[in-house]
Write a protein that holds these residues in place. Sequence first.
Motif, PDB file in Angstrom:
ATOM      1  N   GLU A 130      21.196 -52.144 -17.363  1.00 40.72           N
ATOM      2  CA  GLU A 130      22.277 -52.961 -16.816  1.00 40.72           C
ATOM      3  C   GLU A 130      23.618 -52.593 -17.439  1.00 40.72           C
ATOM      4  OE1 GLU A 130      21.715 -57.163 -16.510  1.00 40.72           O
ATOM      5  OE2 GLU A 130      19.759 -56.965 -15.529  1.00 40.72           O
ATOM      6  N   SER A 148      32.359 -57.139  -9.914  1.00 43.98           N
ATOM      7  CA  SER A 148      31.438 -58.227 -10.242  1.00 43.98           C
ATOM      8  C   SER A 148      30.026 -57.675 -10.309  1.00 43.98           C
ATOM      9  CB  SER A 148      31.514 -59.345  -9.196  1.00 43.98           C
ATOM     10  OG  SER A 148      32.803 -59.936  -9.159  1.00 43.98           O
ATOM     11  N   SER A 150      25.800 -59.152 -10.986  1.00 38.55           N
ATOM     12  CA  SER A 150      24.855 -60.219 -11.266  1.00 38.55           C
ATOM     13  C   SER A 150      23.496 -59.603 -11.522  1.00 38.55           C
ATOM     14  CB  SER A 150      24.776 -61.200 -10.089  1.00 38.55           C
ATOM     15  OG  SER A 150      23.844 -62.246 -10.375  1.00 38.55           O
ATOM     16  N   GLN A 155      26.131 -61.126 -16.294  1.00 37.51           N
ATOM     17  CA  GLN A 155      26.847 -61.507 -15.074  1.00 37.51           C
ATOM     18  C   GLN A 155      28.343 -61.344 -15.331  1.00 37.51           C
ATOM     19  OE1 GLN A 155      24.507 -63.966 -16.459  1.00 37.51           O
ATOM     20  NE2 GLN A 155      22.970 -62.755 -15.341  1.00 37.51           N
ATOM     21  N   THR A 157      32.176 -61.623 -13.318  1.00 38.34           N
ATOM     22  CA  THR A 157      32.825 -62.138 -12.128  1.00 38.34           C
ATOM     23  C   THR A 157      34.290 -61.737 -12.121  1.00 38.34           C
ATOM     24  OG1 THR A 157      31.334 -64.057 -12.114  1.00 38.34           O
ATOM     25  CG2 THR A 157      33.347 -64.216 -10.793  1.00 38.34           C
TER      26      THR A 157
END
Length: 306
Positions: A130, A148, A150, A155, A157
């Motif tokens: 990730e 962004s 998720s 996470q 944004t």
Amino acid sequence: MDLRVFTEPQQGASYDDHVAMAQRAEQLGYDAFFRSDHYLRMGGGDPRPGPTDSWTTLAGLARETSTIRLGTLVSSATFRFPGVLAVQVAQVDAMSGGRVELGLGTGWFEAEHKALGIPFPDKRFGLLEEQLEILTGLWSTPEGESYSFSGEHYQLTDNPALPRPVQSPLPIIIGGNGPRRTPRVAARYAAEYNQSFPAKDAIGPQIGRVRAAAEAAGRAGEDLVYSVALVACVGRDEAEIARRAEAIGREVGELRENGLAGTPAEVVDGIGALAELGITRVYLQCLDMTDLEMLDLIAAEVMPKV
């Protein structure tokens, strides 16, 4: 063959030691100065002067040098949130005028995590994947747009995807000797695949796995740089070799077998053998950061012949 200096400052080195070695390496024509990303001395012994943070150090070296490339082999995905790491690396790349490379791995040294209060989950490969997706996503977001993400672990944004590295793309190094997941991740994200301290008879087969993974991902196998990191212990004669081995707490015979050790002629032959396996870049692990004379010797008697 690119020859790079690779250090382990957690074993006992100050920032001034970094500056002296990086500047000498630059003057001698080494391709890069790299350091580990660790916060705790390994193997016991006197911990002084204490650890230095890798990206703080590299920021300083970015202004203390002018041509040599700088990087980590490798930063731990457990140490920093990816959005923060993206800012740090991009900033140091700007400070250096575009000379930074990011080696990134899962992290493995549990004791240092406990010492610093850093979580050390049993499964860390997902963190690494990730982080790589986030870093490359941030650095490739079109100007003026936000990013962004998720995922299971992170996470983000509406990140403005700033600052940007000077280099586009900034080189990412993936290391490890795993037979399946590591080649796949290297094929997707890496400019360079590194094997650190492998058994020498394992180097060729692992390069083959990474090449195959790259081709399966629609990428030419030769698109990656294939590198190796090995301990360096070089002397003009047996007495000097033995003295340097003793200074780093190693045996000469073991270093000759597993590292790049011996006379300059022996090391030239060792690097030649690596080249035959497909290696084009060697990280010379210099465990004694005060021994600048070994850098001089390698530059004078090994570098011109490889």
